[in-house]
Design a protein around this motif. Structure first.
Motif, PDB file in Angstrom:
ATOM      1  N   VAL A 167      30.560  40.385  34.410  1.00 41.81           N
ATOM      2  CA  VAL A 167      31.272  39.131  34.142  1.00 41.81           C
ATOM      3  C   VAL A 167      31.281  38.826  32.650  1.00 41.81           C
ATOM      4  N   VAL A 168      30.131  39.029  31.985  1.00 39.39           N
ATOM      5  CA  VAL A 168      30.038  38.711  30.554  1.00 39.39           C
ATOM      6  C   VAL A 168      30.946  39.628  29.741  1.00 39.39           C
ATOM      7  N   THR A 169      30.862  40.932  29.987  1.00 43.72           N
ATOM      8  CA  THR A 169      31.668  41.873  29.202  1.00 43.72           C
ATOM      9  C   THR A 169      33.156  41.741  29.522  1.00 43.72           C
ATOM     10  N   LEU A 170      33.477  41.450  30.771  1.00 44.39           N
ATOM     11  CA  LEU A 170      34.889  41.262  31.113  1.00 44.39           C
ATOM     12  C   LEU A 170      35.459  40.049  30.392  1.00 44.39           C
ATOM     13  N   ALA A 171      34.671  38.981  30.294  1.00 42.42           N
ATOM     14  CA  ALA A 171      35.127  37.809  29.541  1.00 42.42           C
ATOM     15  C   ALA A 171      35.296  38.149  28.065  1.00 42.42           C
ATOM     16  N   ALA A 172      34.379  38.972  27.521  1.00 40.40           N
ATOM     17  CA  ALA A 172      34.505  39.366  26.114  1.00 40.40           C
ATOM     18  C   ALA A 172      35.742  40.223  25.896  1.00 40.40           C
ATOM     19  N   PHE A 173      36.059  41.119  26.829  1.00 40.25           N
ATOM     20  CA  PHE A 173      37.251  41.951  26.699  1.00 40.25           C
ATOM     21  C   PHE A 173      38.521  41.100  26.771  1.00 40.25           C
TER      22      PHE A 173
END
Length: 511
Positions: free
Chosen positions: A26-32
């Motif tokens: 969830v965190v990395t997808l939001a960053a992407f």
């Protein structure tokens, strides 16, 4: 039983980490989304680094827990930006006063353009599903069986619990091996990253070799200028004085001629020493073993030389090994305070291995000594690796390998042969793969479509109606899988052989 319990514990630990991976997803997808959707590109490198830390842990656990080591797959990082002669830093068409922005842009391109970055992301997003499907599957089924027995027939709960636990423990190690294979496929280096790393190492070795050769030329020029050239100039001046004194004072002229003769002998000795320092004649005529023995005879230490070589290395390799041994022997004499030195020269599967051990005081460190650094630069031109074990108080052991230094019996273009097990699997796949694919798969499918009464030897047509199509599809997939395995197994074996040849061997010695 202990092994199965440890395996089950590791499966549960992997499941717990996979549960935490959902938060990381969830965190990395939001960053992407912020980086590529809203233009906040500075969010992408930290997210990629976070994923790399997680995959680094997965590679380490894959080697320690699952027994399948996974090397680091990333492309080499970009080199720091160097200033131009005017002091500015250039990145494409832009000039900068500091290297901060050029380095950041190069790092951004390095992370985005590395295929391993996106493979890491794919592994992270699929890992929770794969962990649930492989390592945790038997434990989950065992738990479901126990719950079903508890709700339906509590009396048989102990028996169901025993069978479910035994089945889960028995299946977990095999499923963990499948999970290790999955990690290796997605997290191992690609041919592109291996080739890029090798190219960068070769570039660095080339630069180090050029610098070393330039310093060697400067040393030769300095020795010639300060030694033989100065003596030759002095000899010319003395001969001029002899010409003037020949008629006036023959005795003085005769004395000067004696000095000229001594100076010529000294200059000749210096020239011979200089030539010997460039490339010893005994090395060219007799090879590495005899050259090292001659070096040992000139040393004030007690040197024992052991040589076990079936073939002679190429001349550049011999020269690099000889001067490296000479430098190690000089260090043992000047800095180590040693009395005895043991030199062992041997072959290690087409690699030249040299071990130099002395009984000195120890404390040698490549990070502190320019001599050992010079050896590392000299060996780097041949993919050589130097390992030094030198505790305080001694002894000191220096080992270096020069891979592929010895000639091979088989040419490099010869294809590596498959092991017997893999060759048998490939033969079986190609030999009987046609059976499920064509007569029991495609032909049966055609017979089923045209709805003929002739069932002949088409096995699926003898089953109940509900099972005919699943068996036909299964036979087609089985035949295709067998042909795919017959093609992929040799390809994967050849790829592993190429990686093994490209990656140089590493030496690990304790300090």
């Amino acid at each position: 039983m202990k092994t199965y319990a440890v395996t089950a514990g590791r499966a549960l630990a992997l499941g717990a980490m996979a549960l935490l991976d959902t938060v990381l997803v969830v965190v990395t997808l939001a960053a992407f989304v912020l980086a590529f959707g809203l233009g906040m590109v500075f969010m992408f490198p930290p997210a990629a680094q976070l994923i790399r830390h997680r995959t680094a842990l997965a590679r380490r656990l894959n080697g320690t827990w699952l027994g399948t080591a996974v090397p680091v797959p990333y492309l080499p990082p970009p080199l720091p930006t160097r200033p131009q002669p005017d002091g500015w830093y250039r990145h494409e068409r832009q000039l900068y006063k500091t290297p901060r922005w050029p380095d950041w842009n190069n790092r951004w391109k390095w992370i985005v353009g590395d295929p391993a970055t996106w493979r890491d992301g794919l592994w992270l997003y699929l890992n929770p599903v794969v962990v649930c499907a492989l390592p945790l599957l038997p434990l989950t089924l065992a738990g479901c069986a126990v719950l079903a027995a508890w709700s339906a027939a509590p009396a048989v709960l102990p028996l169901v619990l025993a069978f479910a636990s035994a089945g889960a423990l028995a299946a977990t190690p095999r499923l963990l091996r499948g999970y290790a294979w999955w990690n290796h496929q997605l997290l191992s280096p690609t041919d592109k990253s291996v080739l890029a790393a090798r190219i960068q190492r070769l570039d660095q070795a080339r630069l180090a070799t050029v610098d070393s050769q330039a310093s060697e030329l400067r040393r030769i020029e300095r020795d010639l200028h300060d030694g033989a050239q100065a003596r030759l100039v002095a000899m010319g001046m003395t001969l001029g004085a002899v010409e003037e004194l020949m008629d006036k004072d023959p005795a003085a002229a005769k004395a000067l001629l004696a000095k000229v003769r001594e100076a010529s002998s000294t200059a000749l000795v210096e020239l011979r020493d200089l030539v010997k320092g460039i490339h010893p004649p005994v090395l060219a005529e007799r090879g590495l073993g005899d050259a090292v023995r001659a070096l040992a005879l000139d040393s004030p230490l007690k040197v024992t030389v052991t040589v076990d070589l079936d073939t002679r290395p190429d001349s550049p390799v011999e020269s690099a090994a000889y001067f490296s041994i000479s430098e190690l022997l000089t260090n043992a004499t000047r800095h180590g305070g040693a009395e005895r030195v043991w030199i062992d020269i041997s072959s290690n599967d087409h690699a030249l291995r040299v071990v130099v051990t002395d009984d000195g005081s120890g404390g040698a460190d490549p990070a502190l000594g320019t001599g050992l650094r010079g050896i590392e630069r000299r060996l780097a031109a041949f993919d050589g690796v130097l390992a030094v074990s030198s505790p305080r108080g001694g002894p000191t052991t220096a080992t270096f390998d020069l891979p592929n230094a010895l000639p091979r019996e088989k040419g490099p273009d010869c294809a590596p042969s498959l092991p017997r097990g893999k060759a048998a699997v490939v033969g079986i796949c190609w030999g009987i793969g046609w059976l499920p694919l064509f007569p029991q798969g495609l032909v049966t499918m055609v017979m089923k479509i045209i709805d003929t009464d002739n069932r002949s030897w088409f096995l699926a047509l003898y089953l109940p109606e509900a099972l005919q199509w699943p068996l036909i599809v299964f036979n087609i997939l089985l035949g295709l899988s067998m042909y795919a395995a017959g093609m992929l197994i040799p390809v994967m074996h050849a790829r592993q052989q190429r990686l093994a040849e490209v990656l140089p061997a590493r030496l690990w010695l304790g300090r």
